[in-house]
Design a protein around this motif. Structure first.
Motif, PDB file in Angstrom:
ATOM      1  N   UNK A   3       8.623 -75.541  98.364  1.00 27.81           N
ATOM      2  CA  UNK A   3       8.571 -73.447  98.937  1.00 27.81           C
ATOM      3  C   UNK A   3       6.950 -73.416  98.372  1.00 27.81           C
ATOM      4  N   UNK A   4       6.478 -73.875  96.569  1.00 28.10           N
ATOM      5  CA  UNK A   4       5.640 -73.557  95.842  1.00 28.10           C
ATOM      6  C   UNK A   4       4.529 -73.856  97.107  1.00 28.10           C
ATOM      7  N   UNK A   7       3.819 -71.905  99.360  1.00 30.42           N
ATOM      8  CA  UNK A   7       3.477 -70.801  99.696  1.00 30.42           C
ATOM      9  C   UNK A   7       1.739 -70.780  99.096  1.00 30.42           C
ATOM     10  N   UNK A   8       1.744 -71.462  97.960  1.00 29.98           N
ATOM     11  CA  UNK A   8       0.450 -71.333  97.471  1.00 29.98           C
ATOM     12  C   UNK A   8      -0.939 -72.369  98.852  1.00 29.98           C
ATOM     13  N   UNK A  11      -1.505 -69.467 101.447  1.00 25.36           N
ATOM     14  CA  UNK A  11      -2.270 -68.596 100.514  1.00 25.36           C
ATOM     15  C   UNK A  11      -3.409 -69.102 100.724  1.00 25.36           C
ATOM     16  N   UNK A  15      -6.780 -67.364 102.750  1.00 22.72           N
ATOM     17  CA  UNK A  15      -8.282 -66.916 102.374  1.00 22.72           C
ATOM     18  C   UNK A  15      -9.307 -67.364 102.638  1.00 22.72           C
ATOM     19  N   UNK A  19     -12.747 -65.786 103.833  1.00 23.62           N
ATOM     20  CA  UNK A  19     -13.793 -65.894 103.707  1.00 23.62           C
ATOM     21  C   UNK A  19     -14.691 -66.955 104.400  1.00 23.62           C
ATOM     22  N   UNK A  22     -15.498 -63.639 107.538  1.00 23.12           N
ATOM     23  CA  UNK A  22     -16.313 -62.846 106.698  1.00 23.12           C
ATOM     24  C   UNK A  22     -18.745 -63.624 105.731  1.00 23.12           C
ATOM     25  N   UNK A  26     -21.159 -61.713 107.358  1.00 18.11           N
ATOM     26  CA  UNK A  26     -22.105 -60.918 107.082  1.00 18.11           C
ATOM     27  C   UNK A  26     -23.385 -61.760 106.377  1.00 18.11           C
TER      28      UNK A  26
ATOM     29  N   UNK B  58       1.009 -59.396  98.291  1.00 19.50           N
ATOM     30  CA  UNK B  58       1.873 -60.323  98.065  1.00 19.50           C
ATOM     31  C   UNK B  58       2.786 -60.540  97.558  1.00 19.50           C
ATOM     32  N   UNK B  62       6.064 -61.918 100.082  1.00 18.98           N
ATOM     33  CA  UNK B  62       5.876 -63.672 100.195  1.00 18.98           C
ATOM     34  C   UNK B  62       6.773 -63.635  99.015  1.00 18.98           C
ATOM     35  N   UNK B  66      10.860 -65.409  98.876  1.00 20.87           N
ATOM     36  CA  UNK B  66      10.709 -66.188  98.472  1.00 20.87           C
ATOM     37  C   UNK B  66      11.601 -66.237  97.694  1.00 20.87           C
ATOM     38  N   UNK B  68      10.101 -66.061  94.326  1.00 17.69           N
ATOM     39  CA  UNK B  68       8.665 -66.926  93.012  1.00 17.69           C
ATOM     40  C   UNK B  68       8.213 -66.196  92.665  1.00 17.69           C
ATOM     41  N   UNK B  70       7.238 -66.247  89.288  1.00 16.64           N
ATOM     42  CA  UNK B  70       6.686 -66.974  88.397  1.00 16.64           C
ATOM     43  C   UNK B  70       5.045 -67.265  89.266  1.00 16.64           C
ATOM     44  N   UNK B  71       4.972 -67.430  90.163  1.00 10.87           N
ATOM     45  CA  UNK B  71       3.713 -67.177  90.586  1.00 10.87           C
ATOM     46  C   UNK B  71       3.271 -66.641  90.517  1.00 10.87           C
ATOM     47  N   UNK B  74      -0.758 -67.101  89.002  1.00 12.05           N
ATOM     48  CA  UNK B  74      -1.798 -67.612  90.033  1.00 12.05           C
ATOM     49  C   UNK B  74      -2.020 -67.461  91.277  1.00 12.05           C
ATOM     50  N   UNK B  75      -0.977 -66.498  92.070  1.00  9.79           N
ATOM     51  CA  UNK B  75      -1.578 -65.444  93.745  1.00  9.79           C
ATOM     52  C   UNK B  75      -2.445 -64.575  93.178  1.00  9.79           C
ATOM     53  N   UNK B  78      -5.951 -65.776  92.650  1.00  8.14           N
ATOM     54  CA  UNK B  78      -6.257 -66.428  93.965  1.00  8.14           C
ATOM     55  C   UNK B  78      -6.908 -64.902  94.807  1.00  8.14           C
ATOM     56  N   UNK B  79      -6.174 -64.679  94.795  1.00  6.39           N
ATOM     57  CA  UNK B  79      -6.260 -63.394  95.780  1.00  6.39           C
ATOM     58  C   UNK B  79      -7.504 -62.172  95.282  1.00  6.39           C
ATOM     59  N   UNK B  82     -11.018 -64.433  95.855  1.00 11.96           N
ATOM     60  CA  UNK B  82     -11.049 -64.668  97.183  1.00 11.96           C
ATOM     61  C   UNK B  82     -12.046 -62.386  97.320  1.00 11.96           C
ATOM     62  N   UNK B  85     -15.451 -62.443  96.070  1.00 11.78           N
ATOM     63  CA  UNK B  85     -16.141 -63.831  97.054  1.00 11.78           C
ATOM     64  C   UNK B  85     -17.015 -62.465  98.563  1.00 11.78           C
ATOM     65  N   UNK B  86     -15.608 -61.591  98.883  1.00  8.27           N
ATOM     66  CA  UNK B  86     -15.449 -61.160  99.653  1.00  8.27           C
ATOM     67  C   UNK B  86     -16.888 -60.124  99.252  1.00  8.27           C
TER      68      UNK B  86
END
Lengths: 174, 190
Positions: A3-4, A7-8, A11, A15, A19, A22, A26, B58, B62, B66, B68, B70-71, B74-75, B78-79, B82, B85-86
């Motif tokens: 599951x971990x 999910x990662x 995600x 993203x 990007x 985008x 842009x 998130x 999410x 679930x 989760x 403990x994530x 790191x999530x 990640x966001x 991103x 960058x945007x």
């Protein structure tokens, strides 16, 4: 655990897609000719052309806002190859192959302060009603002070050759 | 009314930089010039608010269902990466000049601990979506306020005569400390 990972991964993928999309929206359109011209220029960003660097000079040349002969360090050879590349005619007669620096004629200077205000490299020192002086090391020979001087007391001169500044002559156009 | 109180509280009383001591790297790095500081403030405001909102979504849609949690870190990283960058793409398109002056500090917003810190505080405080958005905006306004104020101070510092031992970063840090003490004065406001 699965599951971990799921999910990662999802995600990250999501993203990534956002990007990527985008990046399409842009996207910056750049004339490939500008890159070509920039790579032909010396790349020292000396500012003698009057632009902030070789990049902006290349852009101005491609857009027709600057003359191909505006780069003194490049000399005749560069001007000729730029003219060929951009398909314009260039007047090579004004180009010298030696560096010029400004100097103040001391008997005429009235200390009006106009020259050092326009100097892009702060090479001129002086104060109101005091004689102005040009530091040769900092002068790039752009000629802005020559046009700014109301007394016509600044002129561009060829630097005297010494052991410190001697260099091989630049290749001339055959 | 509650939201306004939260906003004022985050900008002045619980200022991210001077009271919580988050995001000191850009405070020292990009505060040399007023115009650059303003650009950095706007860019960080955008990133911070957006990452707060997406962090909340998130966490609550999410990670929590679930089980989760403990994530979370790191999530969020990640966001944040991103979103930065945007933002960089957007600034490159809309203002090439700002893109050039911000330089390396623009991608480095990713490592600005204020961005991740505020997103994590949001979750631990148990804010609702609107509240966490307000908190994000307030925190970034507080950050920009301090950054711009500090840039103005440093522009003056550059012209004044500082003893050789203190010149440069030391005197800037001392100034930041004094500024932090001034912000303690807002303590009883909310």
């Amino acid at each position: 655990m699965f599951l971990t990972i799921a999910v990662l991964t999802s995600l990250g993928l999501m993203l990534g897609f956002i990007l990527g999309y985008a990046d399409k929206i842009f996207a910056v359109e750049e004339d490939p000719l500008i890159k070509d011209v920039e790579s032909m220029l010396p790349g020292t960003h000396c500012g003698q052309c009057g632009f902030t660097g070789c990049g902006s000079a290349a852009e101005a040349m491609v857009n027709g806002e600057a003359d191909v002969t505006c780069c003194p360090p490049g000399g005749q050879v560069l001007a000729k190859s730029l003219a060929d590349k951009l398909g314009v005619s260039a007047d090579l007669s004004n180009l010298t192959s030696v560096p010029l620096t400004a100097s103040v004629e001391e008997s005429l200077c009235t200390g009006c302060c106009r020259c050092f205000r326009v100097c892009p490299t702060d090479a001129i020192v002086g104060a109101n009603k005091q004689l102005h002086y040009v530091f040769k090391d900092a002068c790039t020979g752009c000629g802005k002070c020559v046009t700014a001087c109301p007394e016509n007391c600044i002129a561009l001169h060829q630097e005297e050759e010494t052991l410190d500044n001697w260099h091989w002559p630049k290749p001339a156009v055959v | 009314m509650e939201l306004i109180t939260l906003m004022v509280g985050t900008v002045l009383v619980n200022n991210v930089v001077l009271v919580k001591f988050l995001g000191l790297c850009p405070l020292m790095g990009v505060s040399n010039k007023f115009s650059t500081a303003t650009g950095m403030g706007v860019a960080t405001t955008f990133v911070l608010t957006l990452s707060c909102m997406s962090g909340w979504l998130i966490e609550h849609y999410i990670l929590e269902p679930l089980n989760l949690q403990y994530l979370r870190i790191i999530c969020f990283i990640l966001v944040v990466a991103a979103v930065v960058q945007f933002t960089e793409m957007m600034i490159k398109k809309s203002s090439p000049l700002l893109h050039r002056t911000l330089g390396i500090f623009l991608p480095l917003i990713t490592t600005n601990c204020a961005v991740l810190g505020v997103a994590l505080i949001n979750i631990s405080e148990g804010f609702s979506f609107i509240e966490s958005m307000t908190y994000g905006i307030g925190a970034s306004i507080g950050f920009s306020l301090v950054l711009i104020m500090f840039a103005g101070l440093r522009e003056r510092l550059a012209l004044s005569e500082v003893p050789k031992t203190f010149a440069g970063t030391p005197v800037a840090l001392v100034t930041a400390g004094i500024l932090s003490m001034i912000f303690m004065g807002f303590g009883g406001l909310v």
